[in-house]
Design a protein around this motif. Structure first.
Motif, PDB file in Angstrom:
ATOM      1  N   SER A 211     -16.334  10.245  -7.350  1.00 51.42           N
ATOM      2  CA  SER A 211     -16.768  10.205  -5.953  1.00 51.42           C
ATOM      3  C   SER A 211     -17.364  11.545  -5.548  1.00 51.42           C
ATOM      4  O   SER A 211     -16.769  12.592  -5.832  1.00 51.42           O
ATOM      5  N   PRO A 212     -18.514  11.550  -4.852  1.00 47.80           N
ATOM      6  CA  PRO A 212     -19.066  12.807  -4.351  1.00 47.80           C
ATOM      7  C   PRO A 212     -18.156  13.458  -3.308  1.00 47.80           C
ATOM      8  O   PRO A 212     -18.353  14.613  -2.957  1.00 47.80           O
ATOM      9  N   LEU A 213     -17.148  12.726  -2.842  1.00 44.91           N
ATOM     10  CA  LEU A 213     -16.146  13.347  -1.962  1.00 44.91           C
ATOM     11  C   LEU A 213     -15.104  14.113  -2.786  1.00 44.91           C
ATOM     12  O   LEU A 213     -14.239  14.789  -2.251  1.00 44.91           O
ATOM     13  N   ASN A 214     -15.191  13.937  -4.102  1.00 49.35           N
ATOM     14  CA  ASN A 214     -14.310  14.600  -5.070  1.00 49.35           C
ATOM     15  C   ASN A 214     -12.825  14.386  -4.774  1.00 49.35           C
ATOM     16  O   ASN A 214     -12.019  15.311  -4.841  1.00 49.35           O
ATOM     17  N   ARG A 215     -12.491  13.146  -4.448  1.00 45.20           N
ATOM     18  CA  ARG A 215     -11.080  12.811  -4.212  1.00 45.20           C
ATOM     19  C   ARG A 215     -10.909  11.305  -4.351  1.00 45.20           C
ATOM     20  O   ARG A 215     -11.890  10.551  -4.357  1.00 45.20           O
ATOM     21  N   ALA A 216      -9.638  10.913  -4.459  1.00 46.04           N
ATOM     22  CA  ALA A 216      -9.324   9.480  -4.364  1.00 46.04           C
ATOM     23  C   ALA A 216      -9.162   9.135  -2.888  1.00 46.04           C
ATOM     24  O   ALA A 216      -9.062  10.025  -2.041  1.00 46.04           O
ATOM     25  N   GLY A 217      -9.148   7.829  -2.597  1.00 48.80           N
ATOM     26  CA  GLY A 217      -8.961   7.410  -1.206  1.00 48.80           C
ATOM     27  C   GLY A 217      -7.489   7.403  -0.820  1.00 48.80           C
ATOM     28  O   GLY A 217      -6.600   7.509  -1.666  1.00 48.80           O
ATOM     29  N   LEU A 218      -7.263   7.249   0.468  1.00 45.99           N
ATOM     30  CA  LEU A 218      -5.894   7.162   0.983  1.00 45.99           C
ATOM     31  C   LEU A 218      -5.632   5.723   1.434  1.00 45.99           C
ATOM     32  O   LEU A 218      -6.564   5.036   1.888  1.00 45.99           O
ATOM     33  N   PRO A 219      -4.386   5.272   1.334  1.00 41.07           N
ATOM     34  CA  PRO A 219      -4.081   3.880   1.708  1.00 41.07           C
ATOM     35  C   PRO A 219      -4.598   3.497   3.095  1.00 41.07           C
ATOM     36  O   PRO A 219      -5.118   2.402   3.294  1.00 41.07           O
ATOM     37  N   ASP A 220      -4.496   4.406   4.054  1.00 39.75           N
ATOM     38  CA  ASP A 220      -4.942   4.025   5.404  1.00 39.75           C
ATOM     39  C   ASP A 220      -6.458   3.874   5.496  1.00 39.75           C
ATOM     40  O   ASP A 220      -6.965   3.220   6.412  1.00 39.75           O
ATOM     41  N   GLU A 221      -7.195   4.470   4.542  1.00 39.44           N
ATOM     42  CA  GLU A 221      -8.651   4.273   4.559  1.00 39.44           C
ATOM     43  C   GLU A 221      -9.011   2.828   4.183  1.00 39.44           C
ATOM     44  O   GLU A 221     -10.080   2.335   4.550  1.00 39.44           O
ATOM     45  N   ILE A 222      -8.120   2.175   3.446  1.00 41.62           N
ATOM     46  CA  ILE A 222      -8.297   0.736   3.174  1.00 41.62           C
ATOM     47  C   ILE A 222      -7.771  -0.066   4.367  1.00 41.62           C
ATOM     48  O   ILE A 222      -8.424  -0.997   4.844  1.00 41.62           O
ATOM     49  N   ALA A 223      -6.614   0.344   4.870  1.00 38.28           N
ATOM     50  CA  ALA A 223      -5.995  -0.391   5.982  1.00 38.28           C
ATOM     51  C   ALA A 223      -6.931  -0.460   7.193  1.00 38.28           C
ATOM     52  O   ALA A 223      -7.010  -1.495   7.874  1.00 38.28           O
ATOM     53  N   TYR A 224      -7.636   0.626   7.445  1.00 33.93           N
ATOM     54  CA  TYR A 224      -8.552   0.694   8.585  1.00 33.93           C
ATOM     55  C   TYR A 224      -9.622  -0.398   8.478  1.00 33.93           C
ATOM     56  O   TYR A 224      -9.912  -1.105   9.451  1.00 33.93           O
ATOM     57  N   VAL A 225     -10.176  -0.562   7.279  1.00 35.66           N
ATOM     58  CA  VAL A 225     -11.245  -1.552   7.080  1.00 35.66           C
ATOM     59  C   VAL A 225     -10.677  -2.974   7.110  1.00 35.66           C
ATOM     60  O   VAL A 225     -11.292  -3.893   7.666  1.00 35.66           O
ATOM     61  N   VAL A 226      -9.483  -3.140   6.543  1.00 34.54           N
ATOM     62  CA  VAL A 226      -8.825  -4.458   6.591  1.00 34.54           C
ATOM     63  C   VAL A 226      -8.645  -4.883   8.052  1.00 34.54           C
ATOM     64  O   VAL A 226      -8.979  -6.010   8.439  1.00 34.54           O
ATOM     65  N   ALA A 227      -8.125  -3.969   8.861  1.00 37.00           N
ATOM     66  CA  ALA A 227      -7.874  -4.309  10.272  1.00 37.00           C
ATOM     67  C   ALA A 227      -9.186  -4.592  10.997  1.00 37.00           C
ATOM     68  O   ALA A 227      -9.285  -5.552  11.776  1.00 37.00           O
ATOM     69  N   PHE A 228     -10.204  -3.794  10.716  1.00 34.31           N
ATOM     70  CA  PHE A 228     -11.511  -4.049  11.346  1.00 34.31           C
ATOM     71  C   PHE A 228     -12.005  -5.463  11.017  1.00 34.31           C
ATOM     72  O   PHE A 228     -12.441  -6.213  11.900  1.00 34.31           O
ATOM     73  N   LEU A 229     -11.919  -5.839   9.728  1.00 33.02           N
ATOM     74  CA  LEU A 229     -12.434  -7.156   9.325  1.00 33.02           C
ATOM     75  C   LEU A 229     -11.638  -8.296   9.950  1.00 33.02           C
ATOM     76  O   LEU A 229     -12.158  -9.398  10.126  1.00 33.02           O
ATOM     77  N   ALA A 230     -10.381  -8.025  10.290  1.00 34.95           N
ATOM     78  CA  ALA A 230      -9.547  -9.066  10.912  1.00 34.95           C
ATOM     79  C   ALA A 230      -9.665  -9.058  12.432  1.00 34.95           C
ATOM     80  O   ALA A 230      -9.081  -9.915  13.101  1.00 34.95           O
ATOM     81  N   SER A 231     -10.421  -8.118  12.973  1.00 34.99           N
ATOM     82  CA  SER A 231     -10.426  -7.941  14.435  1.00 34.99           C
ATOM     83  C   SER A 231     -11.426  -8.874  15.123  1.00 34.99           C
ATOM     84  O   SER A 231     -12.381  -9.365  14.503  1.00 34.99           O
ATOM     85  N   ALA A 232     -11.208  -9.083  16.401  1.00 34.87           N
ATOM     86  CA  ALA A 232     -12.140  -9.870  17.206  1.00 34.87           C
ATOM     87  C   ALA A 232     -13.476  -9.144  17.213  1.00 34.87           C
ATOM     88  O   ALA A 232     -13.533  -7.930  17.417  1.00 34.87           O
ATOM     89  N   GLY A 233     -14.548  -9.882  16.953  1.00 39.77           N
ATOM     90  CA  GLY A 233     -15.873  -9.275  16.897  1.00 39.77           C
ATOM     91  C   GLY A 233     -16.416  -9.232  15.481  1.00 39.77           C
ATOM     92  O   GLY A 233     -17.622  -9.067  15.281  1.00 39.77           O
ATOM     93  N   ALA A 234     -15.535  -9.390  14.487  1.00 34.83           N
ATOM     94  CA  ALA A 234     -15.985  -9.316  13.085  1.00 34.83           C
ATOM     95  C   ALA A 234     -16.240 -10.709  12.483  1.00 34.83           C
ATOM     96  O   ALA A 234     -16.441 -10.828  11.274  1.00 34.83           O
ATOM     97  N   GLU A 235     -16.264 -11.737  13.345  1.00 31.22           N
ATOM     98  CA  GLU A 235     -16.366 -13.118  12.827  1.00 31.22           C
ATOM     99  C   GLU A 235     -17.597 -13.332  11.940  1.00 31.22           C
ATOM    100  O   GLU A 235     -17.544 -14.007  10.917  1.00 31.22           O
ATOM    101  N   TYR A 236     -18.739 -12.740  12.360  1.00 35.71           N
ATOM    102  CA  TYR A 236     -19.991 -13.030  11.631  1.00 35.71           C
ATOM    103  C   TYR A 236     -20.041 -12.308  10.285  1.00 35.71           C
ATOM    104  O   TYR A 236     -20.944 -12.536   9.489  1.00 35.71           O
ATOM    105  N   SER A 237     -19.052 -11.456  10.028  1.00 37.95           N
ATOM    106  CA  SER A 237     -18.938 -10.798   8.716  1.00 37.95           C
ATOM    107  C   SER A 237     -18.238 -11.693   7.703  1.00 37.95           C
ATOM    108  O   SER A 237     -17.998 -11.265   6.568  1.00 37.95           O
ATOM    109  N   THR A 238     -17.867 -12.911   8.114  1.00 31.59           N
ATOM    110  CA  THR A 238     -17.130 -13.776   7.188  1.00 31.59           C
ATOM    111  C   THR A 238     -17.895 -13.928   5.871  1.00 31.59           C
ATOM    112  O   THR A 238     -19.132 -14.023   5.857  1.00 31.59           O
ATOM    113  N   GLY A 239     -17.148 -13.887   4.766  1.00 28.32           N
ATOM    114  CA  GLY A 239     -17.746 -13.999   3.435  1.00 28.32           C
ATOM    115  C   GLY A 239     -18.107 -12.664   2.818  1.00 28.32           C
ATOM    116  O   GLY A 239     -18.408 -12.583   1.628  1.00 28.32           O
ATOM    117  N   THR A 240     -18.037 -11.598   3.609  1.00 28.51           N
ATOM    118  CA  THR A 240     -18.492 -10.300   3.086  1.00 28.51           C
ATOM    119  C   THR A 240     -17.491  -9.696   2.111  1.00 28.51           C
ATOM    120  O   THR A 240     -16.295  -9.999   2.141  1.00 28.51           O
TER     121      THR A 240
END
Ligand code: NAD
Length: 252
Positions: A211-240
């Motif tokens: 990674s050009p960030l020269n690090r591994a990710g943190l668990p909450d960096e995944i959790a943040y995206v999971v919650a976003f995809l489950a949130s109201a407003g993300a419906e049209y992202s279905t299948g992504t």
């Protein structure tokens, strides 16, 4: 993001990414079912970290279809309703073709597919039946960069996650008429128990350099995206399928 009043089931939430996902949803108002395979103590620790009330701990081996059915039923009755499922639990077992016996090879494929793909498919079946009767819901699958990039030493894992990607796409189409939206997050290397050994020493240095960030990710960096995809407003992202890998593997 506001999940107040919603019930969220997170598989494999006793530690790692699953624990971070449970925490995120609870911070945004949800009641969370913290699922674990066998380490109830660790799952109770996760529950103790969650703000709010009404969270439950549930135990089931995802390779056991009957246990999965019971676990999802318990999640629905424990939470009162089920709005979001996060298929997070997974195993990552090495089985280099050149090194293992035929028996070991078969066992690794069977175990990996049973948990990572068929387990997730069964949890999804049981959970989305409830969601359909409720009038809608969300499923977020935790896949992996390895599904697209290849997993030379963990081929069953790569295949299981490619299968999960495909399952998410198919079910996004099948369940949209029921207002059930299905998305997938594909993490790169994240700092958890699963990767602790690989992230040490020279192999850790090589992984971070991917990674050009020269690090591994943190668990909450995944959790943040999971919650976003489950949130109201993300419906049209279905299948992504959303890559969260610090630009370590890019595709367009
Ligand atoms: P982890 O090993 O810390 O957590 C995995 C969880 O799955 C554990 O709680 C474990 O008990 C549960 N689990 C395993 N087998 C199970 C079974 N048979 N029945 C029920 N539960 C079972 O790993 P993590 O790093 O937090 O990974 C979470 C998810 O993210 C996994 O699906 C993994 O494949 C994926 N992922 C992780 C990384 C990473 O670098 N950590 C990268 C890409 C994808």
């Amino acid at each position: 993001m506001d999940f107040t009043g919603q019930g969220v089931l997170v598989t494999g939430a006793s530690r790692g990414i699953g624990r971070a996902v449970a925490l995120r949803f609870a911070q945004h108002g949800a009641r969370v079912a913290v699922h674990c395979q066998s380490n109830r103590e660790a799952a109770e620790e996760t529950r103790a970290l969650l703000p709010g009330t009404g969270h439950v701990v549930l135990q089931a081996d995802l390779a056991d279809a009957e246990a999965v059915r019971q676990m999802v039923d318990d999640a629905v009755s424990g939470l009162g309703r089920l709005d979001v499922l996060v298929n997070n639990a997974g195993i990552y077992e090495e089985h280099c073709l050149a090194d293992v016996s035929y028996e070991e090879w078969q066992a690794a494929w069977r175990r990996t597919l049973d948990v990572n793909l068929i387990g997730a498919a069964n949890v999804t079946f049981c959970a989305t039946r409830h969601m359909i009767s409720l009038g809608g819901g969300r499923v977020v699958n935790v896949s992996s960069r390895g599904a697209a990039r290849g997993e030379p030493d963990y081929p069953a894992y790569g295949a299981s996650k490619a299968g999960l990607n495909s399952m998410g796409q198919s079910l996004a189409q099948a369940l949209a008429p029921h207002n059930v939206y299905v998305t997938t997050v594909a993490p790169g290397f994240i700092e958890t128990d699963m990767t602790a050994e690989l992230l040490q020493g020279e192999s850790g240095r090589r992984i971070r350099e991917q990674s050009p960030l020269n690090r591994a990710g943190l668990p909450d960096e995944i959790a943040y995206v999971v919650a976003f995809l489950a949130s109201a407003g993300a419906e049209y992202s279905t299948g992504t399928i959303v890559d969260v890998n610090g630009a370590s593997y890019l595709r367009s």
